[in-house]
Design a protein around this motif. Sequence first.
Motif, PDB file in Angstrom:
ATOM      1  N   ASP A  62       1.987  -1.579  68.993  1.00 25.35           N
ATOM      2  CA  ASP A  62       0.813  -2.242  69.561  1.00 25.35           C
ATOM      3  C   ASP A  62      -0.330  -2.366  68.559  1.00 25.35           C
ATOM      4  OD1 ASP A  62       0.341   0.451  69.488  1.00 25.35           O
ATOM      5  OD2 ASP A  62      -0.562   0.584  71.474  1.00 25.35           O
ATOM      6  N   VAL A  63      -0.318  -1.534  67.503  1.00 28.13           N
ATOM      7  CA  VAL A  63      -1.322  -1.621  66.440  1.00 28.13           C
ATOM      8  C   VAL A  63      -0.629  -1.366  65.107  1.00 28.13           C
ATOM      9  CG1 VAL A  63      -3.292  -0.902  67.850  1.00 28.13           C
ATOM     10  CG2 VAL A  63      -1.897   0.829  66.688  1.00 28.13           C
ATOM     11  N   PRO A  64      -1.160  -1.927  64.011  1.00 27.35           N
ATOM     12  CA  PRO A  64      -0.606  -1.588  62.695  1.00 27.35           C
ATOM     13  C   PRO A  64      -0.853  -0.113  62.382  1.00 27.35           C
ATOM     14  CG  PRO A  64      -1.952  -3.585  62.583  1.00 27.35           C
ATOM     15  CD  PRO A  64      -2.214  -2.966  63.923  1.00 27.35           C
ATOM     16  N   LEU A  65       0.115   0.525  61.755  1.00 25.05           N
ATOM     17  CA  LEU A  65      -0.018   1.918  61.343  1.00 25.05           C
ATOM     18  C   LEU A  65      -0.046   2.010  59.824  1.00 25.05           C
ATOM     19  CD1 LEU A  65       2.405   3.858  63.738  1.00 25.05           C
ATOM     20  CD2 LEU A  65      -0.069   3.540  63.957  1.00 25.05           C
ATOM     21  N   ASP A  66      -0.898   2.897  59.331  1.00 26.95           N
ATOM     22  CA  ASP A  66      -0.991   3.159  57.896  1.00 26.95           C
ATOM     23  C   ASP A  66      -0.633   4.611  57.623  1.00 26.95           C
ATOM     24  OD1 ASP A  66      -1.755   0.738  56.823  1.00 26.95           O
ATOM     25  OD2 ASP A  66      -3.867   1.036  57.298  1.00 26.95           O
ATOM     26  N   ASP A  67      -0.375   4.905  56.347  1.00 24.07           N
ATOM     27  CA  ASP A  67      -0.415   6.289  55.888  1.00 24.07           C
ATOM     28  C   ASP A  67       0.570   7.190  56.625  1.00 24.07           C
ATOM     29  OD1 ASP A  67      -1.546   7.884  54.001  1.00 24.07           O
ATOM     30  OD2 ASP A  67      -3.186   8.559  55.254  1.00 24.07           O
ATOM     31  N   PHE A  68       1.847   7.117  56.264  1.00 19.69           N
ATOM     32  CA  PHE A  68       2.909   7.755  57.048  1.00 19.69           C
ATOM     33  C   PHE A  68       3.275   9.157  56.565  1.00 19.69           C
ATOM     34  CE2 PHE A  68       4.703   3.198  57.543  1.00 19.69           C
ATOM     35  CZ  PHE A  68       3.736   2.916  58.480  1.00 19.69           C
ATOM     36  N   PHE A  69       3.669   9.977  57.525  1.00 22.19           N
ATOM     37  CA  PHE A  69       4.368  11.234  57.298  1.00 22.19           C
ATOM     38  C   PHE A  69       5.703  11.129  58.035  1.00 22.19           C
ATOM     39  CE2 PHE A  69       5.675  15.364  58.944  1.00 22.19           C
ATOM     40  CZ  PHE A  69       5.664  16.150  57.804  1.00 22.19           C
ATOM     41  N   PHE A  70       6.750  11.785  57.495  1.00 14.78           N
ATOM     42  CA  PHE A  70       8.058  11.748  58.134  1.00 14.78           C
ATOM     43  C   PHE A  70       8.539  13.163  58.428  1.00 14.78           C
ATOM     44  CE2 PHE A  70       7.773   7.892  55.649  1.00 14.78           C
ATOM     45  CZ  PHE A  70       8.260   6.922  56.506  1.00 14.78           C
ATOM     46  N   THR A  71       9.225  13.326  59.545  1.00 17.02           N
ATOM     47  CA  THR A  71       9.906  14.587  59.775  1.00 17.02           C
ATOM     48  C   THR A  71      11.015  14.734  58.739  1.00 17.02           C
ATOM     49  OG1 THR A  71      11.311  13.470  61.408  1.00 17.02           O
ATOM     50  CG2 THR A  71       9.390  14.652  62.242  1.00 17.02           C
ATOM     51  N   ASP A  98      -3.698  13.606  68.628  1.00 18.27           N
ATOM     52  CA  ASP A  98      -5.139  13.816  68.617  1.00 18.27           C
ATOM     53  C   ASP A  98      -5.565  14.052  67.175  1.00 18.27           C
ATOM     54  OD1 ASP A  98      -7.762  14.409  69.129  1.00 18.27           O
ATOM     55  OD2 ASP A  98      -7.380  16.464  69.815  1.00 18.27           O
ATOM     56  N   LEU A  99      -5.892  12.958  66.481  1.00 19.46           N
ATOM     57  CA  LEU A  99      -6.271  13.036  65.074  1.00 19.46           C
ATOM     58  C   LEU A  99      -7.585  12.278  64.883  1.00 19.46           C
ATOM     59  CD1 LEU A  99      -2.889  12.463  63.210  1.00 19.46           C
ATOM     60  CD2 LEU A  99      -4.231  14.557  63.257  1.00 19.46           C
ATOM     61  N   PRO A 100      -8.709  12.954  64.985  1.00 17.81           N
ATOM     62  CA  PRO A 100      -9.999  12.271  64.829  1.00 17.81           C
ATOM     63  C   PRO A 100     -10.252  11.870  63.390  1.00 17.81           C
ATOM     64  CG  PRO A 100     -10.322  14.639  65.005  1.00 17.81           C
ATOM     65  CD  PRO A 100      -8.864  14.389  65.238  1.00 17.81           C
ATOM     66  N   GLY A 101     -11.333  11.090  63.195  1.00 19.77           N
ATOM     67  CA  GLY A 101     -11.734  10.709  61.852  1.00 19.77           C
ATOM     68  C   GLY A 101     -10.755   9.767  61.191  1.00 19.77           C
ATOM     69  N   MET A 102     -10.381  10.087  59.961  1.00 22.12           N
ATOM     70  CA  MET A 102      -9.466   9.264  59.185  1.00 22.12           C
ATOM     71  C   MET A 102      -8.410  10.165  58.550  1.00 22.12           C
ATOM     72  SD  MET A 102     -10.401   6.512  56.168  1.00 22.12           S
ATOM     73  CE  MET A 102     -11.647   5.736  57.205  1.00 22.12           C
ATOM     74  N   PRO A 103      -7.375  10.537  59.299  1.00 19.30           N
ATOM     75  CA  PRO A 103      -6.352  11.441  58.755  1.00 19.30           C
ATOM     76  C   PRO A 103      -5.603  10.806  57.597  1.00 19.30           C
ATOM     77  CG  PRO A 103      -5.623  10.486  60.830  1.00 19.30           C
ATOM     78  CD  PRO A 103      -7.068  10.099  60.668  1.00 19.30           C
ATOM     79  N   HIS A 104      -5.219  11.649  56.633  1.00 23.14           N
ATOM     80  CA  HIS A 104      -4.459  11.181  55.477  1.00 23.14           C
ATOM     81  C   HIS A 104      -3.046  11.739  55.580  1.00 23.14           C
ATOM     82  CE1 HIS A 104      -3.336   9.713  51.699  1.00 23.14           C
ATOM     83  NE2 HIS A 104      -3.643  10.755  50.947  1.00 23.14           N
ATOM     84  N   LEU A 105      -2.259  11.130  56.466  1.00 23.05           N
ATOM     85  CA  LEU A 105      -0.917  11.631  56.748  1.00 23.05           C
ATOM     86  C   LEU A 105       0.033  11.465  55.570  1.00 23.05           C
ATOM     87  CD1 LEU A 105      -0.718  10.300  60.386  1.00 23.05           C
ATOM     88  CD2 LEU A 105      -0.559  12.710  59.731  1.00 23.05           C
ATOM     89  N   GLY A 106      -0.267  10.531  54.682  1.00 22.83           N
ATOM     90  CA  GLY A 106       0.578  10.355  53.514  1.00 22.83           C
ATOM     91  C   GLY A 106       0.609  11.579  52.621  1.00 22.83           C
ATOM     92  N   SER A 107      -0.376  12.440  52.777  1.00 23.78           N
ATOM     93  CA  SER A 107      -0.409  13.682  52.021  1.00 23.78           C
ATOM     94  C   SER A 107      -0.040  14.873  52.905  1.00 23.78           C
ATOM     95  CB  SER A 107      -1.809  13.900  51.426  1.00 23.78           C
ATOM     96  OG  SER A 107      -1.820  14.980  50.531  1.00 23.78           O
TER      97      SER A 107
END
Length: 521
Positions: A323-332, A362-371
């Motif tokens: 439903d929205v574009p996603l950025d900055d991925f983390f993978f299991t 629940d990730l407020p702000g601007m999470p940097h999941l790529g890291s």
Amino acid sequence: MRAMKISSLILAALFVGNLAPAAAADAPALYTQHCLSCHGAGRLGGMGPALLPESLERLKRKDAVATIREGRAATQMPPFGQTLQPDEIEALAGWIYSPVSPAPAWSEADIRASRTEPFPPGSLPDARQGDVAKADPMNLFIVVEAGDHHVSVLDGDRMERIFRFPSRYALHGGPKFTPDGRYVFFASRDGWVSKFDIWNLKVVAEVRAGINTRNAAVSSDGRFVAVANYLPGNVVIFDADLKLLKVIDGANLKGDAASRISAVYDAAPRKSFIIGLKDLPEIWEVSYDPAAKPFFNGYVHDYKMGEAIATPGYLNPRRTVLDVPLDDFFFTQDYANLVGASREGRGQVVNLDVRRPIAALDLPGMPHLGSGISWLRDGRRVVASTNLKDAQVSVIDMQNWQTLATIPTLGPGFFLRSHENSPYAWVDSMMSPTARDTLQVVDKQQLKVVAQIRPEPGKTFAHVEFDRYGRYVIASLMEKDGALIFLDASTFKEIKRLPASKPIGKYNLFNKIQRSEGTSH
């Protein structure tokens, strides 16, 4: 020097932004006279890098002015301070930050024509040479030094530099390794992909995949290289020798919208590449398994005479629509689930088998999941992410996807690193104007900061990488005259330093190839 075509000059003059009229009239001619022979017609690059706004995102305009005036040490960029007047230098700087319209193109023919191969397969020894032969091949580090655009190879046991060589301008995204540890691939901001033979310390092939590139990925079997481009918006797939196999345009299957490609990742257990789109609410998966089954993407024009048309599974994008574009991925660790965040800060977990979101985060702000990194805590796996806006690290339970803890930090941070053999995770606050000089150490079981390391007050200190055994870390003093600082992973005491020119990233071969839970993939 070659003269720029009149049409190009007229076009360039139309896009001079906020320059004064007199300066604007001079900028294209100044470029033709002084810059074109190295930086190419249309500012697309040549011997020197591309001079486009998309390629200069990391270079502040004042620094561009200084580079034109003073040149760049250890490169072929000469100083123009005695040749050009200050207003002419300002005009040139303003012009290279102005957009080119229509956007420049880079075709399959351009890609093929750009490829060079100084050392064809079989022309170099199939054994490690010199100092590389004396080192543990899986405890080597590759270090990207952005200050003067060089790469260093470190012996991780002796903590010494083996080799240092010039790289393409502005490498972007982490280097990627073949599974045997022999080759590493680099992607530069302006589209160049370089294949470097670690055993022989030689660049063996290069190709320009695009005009503005985000990153590259290498397949788990070492047979394919995929490159994500902002400009043109596409994914380019090469074989291991950087010969072009396929270009996948960044358009949806309906054909009514296109996107820049924000990133590409290798999903080793799935034998596929996972691709992020900047402008469309989709995620793509491209299988490099020749036995991949055909699939149906589900758009209307996939039907013919009332029957679904299957798409071949091999090297074709399979869409997951969001439903929205996603950025900055983390993978299991098994790559079954992708954890991403939207530009509005909405976190989602997407299952790549059922091809839909299965949880909200629940990730407020601007999470940097790529890291992001993961570890086991009380028998349950958690994922942790820094935040580019808020001074905190979020820790999430990966069984129920609930936030387990929010750890306060000194400021917004970019990198988070750990190791399977370490009880600690290290986080920076490099997005903070006041705390960018301090690394914080987090106890992974207590979920709290237990130490702070500040070796040089006022100087950016960030990006930790562990050696293959988790015995020590290397952190970057990210200054022009910076350093690689080796620290004991248990006592946090400094062991030694090596000088380095703005070292922005360090990558341990074992941790990257084995996909350590403590480092980004």
